[in-house]
Design a protein around this motif. Structure first.
Motif, short mmCIF file in Angstrom:
data_model
loop_
_atom_site.label_atom_id
_atom_site.label_comp_id
_atom_site.label_asym_id
_atom_site.label_seq_id
_atom_site.Cartn_x
_atom_site.Cartn_y
_atom_site.Cartn_z
N ARG A 1 69.38 65.31 67.92
CA ARG A 1 68.16 65.17 67.11
C ARG A 1 68.00 66.34 66.14
NH1 ARG A 1 63.64 61.83 69.61
NH2 ARG A 1 64.63 60.56 71.22
N VAL A 2 68.34 67.55 66.60
CA VAL A 2 68.26 68.72 65.73
C VAL A 2 69.26 68.59 64.58
CG1 VAL A 2 68.77 71.20 65.61
CG2 VAL A 2 67.32 70.30 67.44
N GLU A 3 70.45 68.12 64.89
CA GLU A 3 71.47 67.95 63.85
C GLU A 3 71.03 66.94 62.80
OE1 GLU A 3 75.52 69.03 66.38
OE2 GLU A 3 74.83 66.96 66.27
N VAL A 4 70.38 65.87 63.25
CA VAL A 4 69.88 64.86 62.30
C VAL A 4 68.80 65.47 61.42
CG1 VAL A 4 68.54 62.73 62.11
CG2 VAL A 4 70.46 62.85 63.70
N LEU A 5 67.87 66.20 62.02
CA LEU A 5 66.80 66.83 61.24
C LEU A 5 67.36 67.87 60.28
CD1 LEU A 5 63.96 67.31 63.89
CD2 LEU A 5 64.09 65.60 62.07
N GLY A 6 68.44 68.56 60.71
CA GLY A 6 69.05 69.58 59.86
C GLY A 6 69.67 69.00 58.61
N ARG A 7 70.02 67.73 58.66
CA ARG A 7 70.60 67.07 57.47
C ARG A 7 69.52 66.53 56.55
NH1 ARG A 7 74.34 65.13 61.46
NH2 ARG A 7 73.23 63.14 61.61
N ARG A 8 68.29 66.55 57.03
CA ARG A 8 67.19 66.04 56.24
C ARG A 8 66.59 67.17 55.41
NH1 ARG A 8 62.38 63.48 59.57
NH2 ARG A 8 64.14 62.21 60.29
N LYS A 9 66.27 66.90 54.18
CA LYS A 9 65.66 67.91 53.33
C LYS A 9 64.17 67.95 53.60
CE LYS A 9 69.07 67.66 49.63
NZ LYS A 9 69.32 67.34 48.22
N GLY A 10 63.68 69.15 53.89
CA GLY A 10 62.25 69.28 54.17
C GLY A 10 61.39 69.04 52.95
N THR A 11 61.88 69.42 51.78
CA THR A 11 61.15 69.16 50.54
C THR A 11 62.16 68.70 49.51
OG1 THR A 11 61.47 71.44 49.79
CG2 THR A 11 59.43 70.96 50.97
N PRO A 12 61.74 68.07 48.44
CA PRO A 12 62.67 67.68 47.39
C PRO A 12 63.45 68.89 46.90
CG PRO A 12 60.53 66.67 47.04
CD PRO A 12 60.36 67.64 48.17
N GLU A 13 64.68 68.67 46.49
CA GLU A 13 65.56 69.77 46.11
C GLU A 13 64.94 70.63 45.02
OE1 GLU A 13 70.17 70.51 44.66
OE2 GLU A 13 69.40 68.49 45.02
N GLN A 14 64.25 69.97 44.06
CA GLN A 14 63.68 70.75 42.97
C GLN A 14 62.60 71.70 43.45
OE1 GLN A 14 63.56 67.46 43.28
NE2 GLN A 14 61.61 66.58 42.66
N ASP A 15 62.02 71.44 44.62
CA ASP A 15 60.97 72.31 45.14
C ASP A 15 61.53 73.46 45.97
OD1 ASP A 15 58.58 69.64 45.69
OD2 ASP A 15 58.97 70.88 43.94
N MET A 16 62.84 73.47 46.22
CA MET A 16 63.43 74.54 47.00
C MET A 16 63.71 75.76 46.12
SD MET A 16 63.13 73.13 49.80
CE MET A 16 63.71 74.52 50.75
N VAL A 17 63.85 75.52 44.83
CA VAL A 17 64.09 76.61 43.89
C VAL A 17 63.03 76.52 42.79
CG1 VAL A 17 65.68 77.66 42.25
CG2 VAL A 17 66.56 76.62 44.34
N TYR A 18 62.25 77.59 42.63
CA TYR A 18 61.25 77.65 41.57
C TYR A 18 61.82 78.48 40.42
CZ TYR A 18 57.86 76.11 45.11
OH TYR A 18 57.17 75.41 46.09
N ARG A 19 61.59 78.02 39.20
CA ARG A 19 62.07 78.76 38.03
C ARG A 19 60.95 78.88 37.00
NH1 ARG A 19 66.39 75.42 39.40
NH2 ARG A 19 68.32 76.54 39.94
#
Length: 229
Positions: A111-129
């Motif tokens: 279950r942890v491995e499955v969750l680890g493959r899931r993005k917690g937020t959209p990719e664009q929200d992981m990096v702010y510019r």
């Protein structure tokens, strides 16, 4: 993968840490809800494994507060409360998965491995510019023109919140509530001090200012920023 285990049973936590380590997963541990909330807020993890019944702050409260702060790291809830209503309550509080105790570690790992493959937020929200300034929430790094800037944890949170709301005025009340977790005015200059330090770090040796003081209103970060006060 790096995870955080929030579990007050020290023996169980040690067992989990050892088992995860053998599976190639790095883990940190917090033994109560307040410590877990702080660690999950100040650091980046791929998955949070949270026991529901915790001292100082219960697991569901930890999850709800993380979601309120805009932290969407996947959460697996562990609990001796395994009825359908208990699971529904946990998921509605912001959990992504719910595993009743007792459990087989192999299932927990899967279950942890499955969750680890899931993005917690959209990719664009992981990096702010903002202009040539970049903040990476996953690696917890800040760069300007490709040069890494070293920030203290509170400075990072302050910049993260400002960049999340780039182009908008952020009031002192908003900063107190979302960066310092104060729901009252402490009547200190803590914000001014941190903003000054942050401005120095992100603007020193660079031509274009980014962090703007909006007189009588608050602060704003944007590409053509300038200081009004």
């Amino acid at each position: 993968m790096k995870i955080l285990i929030i579990e007050d049973d020290l023996e169980a936590a040690a067992y989990l840490a050892k088992a995860f380590r053998e599976a190639g997963i790095v883990s940190d541990h917090a033994s109560d809800g307040e410590s877990g909330l702080f660690m999950a807020t100040e650091n980046s993890y791929d998955v949070l494994v949270i026991d529901r019944m915790l001292p100082r702050r219960d697991g569901l409260s930890v999850i709800s507060e993380l979601r309120r702060k805009g932290i969407h790291t996947p959460v697996l809830i562990l609990s001796a409360l395994g009825q359908v209503d208990d699971r529904v309550t946990g998921l509605r509080a912001g959990g992504d998965d719910y595993l009743p105790k007792p459990y087989a570690f192999n299932e927990l790992l899967a279950r942890v491995e499955v969750l680890g493959r899931r993005k917690g937020t959209p990719e664009q929200d992981m990096v702010y510019r903002v202009g040539d300034l970049e903040l990476d929430r996953l690696s917890h790094t800040v760069r300007r023109q490709g040069r890494e800037l070293l920030l203290q944890p509170r400075e990072f949170r302050l910049l993260e919140y400002l960049m999340k709301n780039a182009g908008q005025v952020v009031t002192r009340t908003m900063l107190l509530e979302n960066v310092w977790d104060y729901h009252f005015d402490p009547q200190t200059n803590v914000i001014d001090v941190h903003v000054s330090r942050l401005r120095s770090k992100i603007e020193k040796d660079f031509d274009q200012p980014l962090l703007r003081t909006v007189r009588g209103a608050g602060y704003m970060i944007k590409e053509d920023g300038h200081t009004d006060a």
